[in-house]
Design a protein around this motif. Sequence first.
Motif, PDB file in Angstrom:
ATOM      1  N   MET A 168       5.515  33.107  27.460  1.00  0.00           N
ATOM      2  CA  MET A 168       5.484  31.438  27.795  1.00  0.00           C
ATOM      3  C   MET A 168       6.196  31.115  29.015  1.00  0.00           C
ATOM      4  O   MET A 168       5.479  30.125  29.826  1.00  0.00           O
ATOM      5  CB  MET A 168       6.066  30.905  26.605  1.00  0.00           C
ATOM      6  CG  MET A 168       5.996  29.229  26.754  1.00  0.00           C
ATOM      7  SD  MET A 168       7.559  28.702  27.545  1.00  0.00           S
ATOM      8  CE  MET A 168       8.735  28.965  26.873  1.00  0.00           C
ATOM      9  N   VAL A 169       7.007  31.497  29.308  1.00  0.00           N
ATOM     10  CA  VAL A 169       7.888  31.261  30.599  1.00  0.00           C
ATOM     11  C   VAL A 169       6.895  31.352  31.829  1.00  0.00           C
ATOM     12  O   VAL A 169       6.871  30.580  32.761  1.00  0.00           O
ATOM     13  CB  VAL A 169       9.300  31.795  30.640  1.00  0.00           C
ATOM     14  CG1 VAL A 169       9.913  31.683  31.984  1.00  0.00           C
ATOM     15  CG2 VAL A 169      10.191  31.844  29.510  1.00  0.00           C
ATOM     16  N   ASP A 170       6.171  32.753  31.751  1.00  0.00           N
ATOM     17  CA  ASP A 170       5.358  33.061  32.893  1.00  0.00           C
ATOM     18  C   ASP A 170       4.210  31.947  32.882  1.00  0.00           C
ATOM     19  O   ASP A 170       3.907  31.426  33.948  1.00  0.00           O
ATOM     20  CB  ASP A 170       4.702  34.223  32.568  1.00  0.00           C
ATOM     21  CG  ASP A 170       5.365  35.507  33.440  1.00  0.00           C
ATOM     22  OD1 ASP A 170       6.673  35.083  34.065  1.00  0.00           O
ATOM     23  OD2 ASP A 170       4.971  36.497  33.185  1.00  0.00           O
ATOM     24  N   ALA A 171       3.751  31.507  31.860  1.00  0.00           N
ATOM     25  CA  ALA A 171       2.637  30.572  31.608  1.00  0.00           C
ATOM     26  C   ALA A 171       2.999  29.379  32.414  1.00  0.00           C
ATOM     27  O   ALA A 171       2.133  28.606  32.849  1.00  0.00           O
ATOM     28  CB  ALA A 171       2.005  30.550  30.300  1.00  0.00           C
ATOM     29  N   VAL A 172       4.258  28.875  31.998  1.00  0.00           N
ATOM     30  CA  VAL A 172       4.638  27.643  32.477  1.00  0.00           C
ATOM     31  C   VAL A 172       4.940  27.596  34.179  1.00  0.00           C
ATOM     32  O   VAL A 172       4.425  26.864  34.956  1.00  0.00           O
ATOM     33  CB  VAL A 172       6.133  27.385  31.782  1.00  0.00           C
ATOM     34  CG1 VAL A 172       6.812  26.010  32.649  1.00  0.00           C
ATOM     35  CG2 VAL A 172       6.007  26.772  30.357  1.00  0.00           C
ATOM     36  N   VAL A 173       5.230  28.790  34.594  1.00  0.00           N
ATOM     37  CA  VAL A 173       5.386  29.154  36.156  1.00  0.00           C
ATOM     38  C   VAL A 173       3.847  28.975  36.607  1.00  0.00           C
ATOM     39  O   VAL A 173       3.712  28.574  37.588  1.00  0.00           O
ATOM     40  CB  VAL A 173       6.084  30.372  36.381  1.00  0.00           C
ATOM     41  CG1 VAL A 173       6.118  30.833  37.736  1.00  0.00           C
ATOM     42  CG2 VAL A 173       7.638  30.270  36.053  1.00  0.00           C
TER      43      VAL A 173
END
Length: 474
Positions: free
Chosen positions: A222-227
């Motif tokens: 999810m953190v990667d997706a937000v990035v």
Amino acid sequence: MTDTPSGQATDASRHADILIIGGGLSGAMLAAQLLRLPGKRQVLVIEPRAELGRGEAYSAVELGHTLNGNAARMSVDPDNADDLTQWLTEYIAAGGWPESDQQHVPVSELFPPRGLFGVYVQQRLAEAQAVGARYGSTVEHVRAEVVDVQTDIDSVRLTLNDGQRLQGAYAVLATGMFPAARTPQTESSGLNAAALDPWDVTAMRQLDPQSTVLIIGSGLTMVDAVVSLEQAGHRGPIEVFSRHGLLPHVRRQPPVWVDFLAEDHSVRTPRQLMRELRRHCRDAIAQGIDWQAPLDTVRAHIGRLWSQATDVQRRQFVRHVRPWWESHHHRSPPLSAELVARLHGEGRLRIQAASFKGLEPSLSGVSIRIRRRGEAQTCVVSGAALINSSGIEYDWRRVARPLPQQLLARGLVRPGPLALGIAAADDGAVLSADGQAASRLFAMGPPLRGMWWESTAVTDVASQAKFLAARLAG
Ligand SMILES: Cc1cc2nc3c(=O)[nH]c(=O)nc-3n(C[C@H](O)[C@H](O)[C@H](O)COP(=O)(O)OP(=O)(O)OC[C@H]3O[C@@H](n4cnc5c(N)ncnc54)[C@H](O)[C@@H]3O)c2cc1C
């Protein structure tokens, strides 16, 4: 010679000493370790991707998709913890990765982009090839997917999706992790077709920048997706749903703490572990020291604790400790964590404890049915797009790929403890359906999750590669 379905002529059975199935980090590091050992051996790595050493994790192309640990923690050389720091120092000095100076920290504390880490892995493999050449050893990339395995007393035979057949003295399953989105359940629910890839910035650029994006799962993907969304210019609301609604903590660089589990072997159960860990965290905080310091000492012992535990204790760990372990232990790189915190603070990113119940028909965008924690009723939420970051499917019985299905159907492997990956002996020899340790078929990395709990990270994989290479060469 026989003809493959594509009409290409191949040997009926090409022979090699060691067949490595999967050429991500595990496969590449195993090949590198084998090449460095004296003796002449021919290694084939079967991997459908164009390049070895990358897998999903290190095929990343965005600079913002970084490792979740700093360089000092991510060496692929189990005998030299500074190997990545040394490589990066030279790489940056030669003009590579100019953006690294924006992090304002020493090289050992940098969080490199994962794509760059892939370059490092490939360079270490190339160096090992040069060493191996002196012994007459070779490694070759066969670009295909293995769809079947058969074993007999003195060899292993593989069938590839292009019809080729390979034969070896040993084969190693280095097949990595299977995304949860690839299970028959999610395939049939249409989730894959509806969801955007968390790392596909190009697809995200097509979205209305002010639209609402829904994300299932709140871990590091999810953190990667937000990035990715930020990189694509998205500026609208982001609604994150996950069962426990926990966000990963940020990774800091805590000082060294006493290795309390090395000194105290009476800790055996999850309850005892958590009690001791909490006590050490409280002591650390009272002394003005980061709670991450005691937590990080546990990592080296988790394999021993997990393998000694009973299934009942393992289940307790998974049910009660896992969500906490995931968010505290699998921490976010600082720059990505800063972005998530900023969006959360601005109210643009909201996280809710809710489970995903399925897709709902929608005339435009996507609608999903969820059930919020503590509520009996489900409800429908809608957005312009959906990203599935719900993680990994470790239960091979649920993975809709030919190889896991064939291995299970032939009884060559059986599920590991708690159906996490597959069962194996301590040396990586897989256990058949009737519990016999194979003499020709081995596994390493994420497929051994059930044996060691942590069997995925760079350092886990690097030390398993060294150990297994010595076993196979011996
Ligand atoms: C997005 C992402 C980010 C990550 N970030 C970090 C990180 O920052 N730090 C960290 O320590 N760990 C990280 N990890 C964990 C990561 O899985 C490991 O570091 C490492 O990639 C494991 O390597 P592997 O080769 O075992 O698996 P993978 O990288 O998954 O590679 C397995 C390979 O096997 C191939 N394969 C599968 N089935 C077959 C078949 N039947 N025939 C032939 N080939 C096959 C696949 O194509 C794949 O390339 C991350 C994982 C992901 C997915």
